[in-house]
Write a protein that holds these residues in place. Structure first.
Motif, PDB file in Angstrom:
ATOM      1  N   LYS A 159      32.334  40.582  27.312  1.00 26.52           N
ATOM      2  CA  LYS A 159      33.054  39.421  27.847  1.00 26.52           C
ATOM      3  C   LYS A 159      32.826  39.320  29.351  1.00 26.52           C
ATOM      4  O   LYS A 159      32.723  40.321  30.040  1.00 26.52           O
ATOM      5  CB  LYS A 159      34.565  39.573  27.619  1.00 26.52           C
ATOM      6  N   ILE A 160      32.792  38.092  29.836  1.00 26.55           N
ATOM      7  CA  ILE A 160      32.806  37.840  31.278  1.00 26.55           C
ATOM      8  C   ILE A 160      34.278  37.728  31.652  1.00 26.55           C
ATOM      9  O   ILE A 160      34.997  36.880  31.120  1.00 26.55           O
ATOM     10  CB  ILE A 160      32.054  36.546  31.643  1.00 26.55           C
ATOM     11  N   ILE A 161      34.724  38.579  32.552  1.00 28.25           N
ATOM     12  CA  ILE A 161      36.146  38.631  32.900  1.00 28.25           C
ATOM     13  C   ILE A 161      36.388  38.182  34.335  1.00 28.25           C
ATOM     14  O   ILE A 161      37.326  37.431  34.606  1.00 28.25           O
ATOM     15  CB  ILE A 161      36.687  40.067  32.706  1.00 28.25           C
ATOM     16  N   ALA A 162      35.549  38.625  35.266  1.00 27.92           N
ATOM     17  CA  ALA A 162      35.816  38.435  36.691  1.00 27.92           C
ATOM     18  C   ALA A 162      35.360  37.081  37.230  1.00 27.92           C
ATOM     19  O   ALA A 162      35.594  36.786  38.397  1.00 27.92           O
ATOM     20  CB  ALA A 162      35.181  39.558  37.502  1.00 27.92           C
ATOM     21  N   ASN A 163      34.735  36.246  36.421  1.00 26.79           N
ATOM     22  CA  ASN A 163      34.383  34.891  36.872  1.00 26.79           C
ATOM     23  C   ASN A 163      35.597  33.984  36.758  1.00 26.79           C
ATOM     24  O   ASN A 163      36.563  34.307  36.071  1.00 26.79           O
ATOM     25  CB  ASN A 163      33.237  34.320  36.040  1.00 26.79           C
ATOM     26  N   LEU A 164      35.516  32.834  37.388  1.00 24.72           N
ATOM     27  CA  LEU A 164      36.622  31.882  37.326  1.00 24.72           C
ATOM     28  C   LEU A 164      36.752  31.279  35.933  1.00 24.72           C
ATOM     29  O   LEU A 164      35.754  30.988  35.280  1.00 24.72           O
ATOM     30  CB  LEU A 164      36.406  30.757  38.343  1.00 24.72           C
TER      31      LEU A 164
END
Length: 161
Positions: free
Chosen positions: A133-138
């Motif tokens: 998963k991409i977590i730290a992007n907006l």
């Protein structure tokens, strides 16, 4: 703008007096303010951090709005010992170090959001890789907030009170 007619009866003339220089000066000031990264970009980054912390470290959501995942039984015992509750929802927080390290980072183009501690960068990347998963992007909601706030700041620069 003022209009004045000539007092001379032999000639018809009108003199126009404007505040064009003052208006042009205000427009120049507005454009200068809009080019200022401190006026636009830094406040947006500062105001977005709490939104990201809430999404990630309270709601346990990735950037796409999906749940990051669930903690394994073995890790739940460690979380309970640390007083982090009984929820199995992954919130990427055990010691609070990661959630407290979010900060505004200067970039060549303005400002971004990241971590001061390189170890926390590695932790977040590891969780993203492990969970796929991409977590730290907006998130979409965070981007929407930024767009709305950006419009407010632009309006404030163009039409100061």
């Amino acid at each position: 703008m003022l209009w004045r007619e000539s007092a001379n009866r032999n000639m018809a003339s009108i003199t126009v007096i404007t505040n064009l220089n003052a208006v042009a000066g205000r427009i120049r000031s507005s454009f200068e303010l809009l080019k200022n990264k401190e006026y636009l970009l830094r406040p947006l980054a500062i105001e977005t951090i709490p939104l990201m912390k809430e999404r990630i470290h309270e709601r346990g959501q990735a950037s796409d709005g999906s749940q990051i995942g669930e903690y394994a039984n073995s890790y739940m015992r460690q979380r309970e010992k640390a007083g982090r509750g009984e929820s199995r929802k992954i919130i990427v927080a055990l010691t609070s170090q990661l959630e407290q390290d979010w900060s505004v980072q200067a970039t060549p183009k303005g400002y971004g959001i990241g971590f001061n501690n390189q170890f926390n960068v590695q932790k977040m990347r590891w969780v993203e890789e492990q969970k796929g998963k991409i977590i730290a992007n907006l998130s979409a909601g965070e981007k929407e907030y930024i767009n709305e706030r950006l419009q407010e700041l632009v309006e404030g620069a163009i039409n100061p009170q």
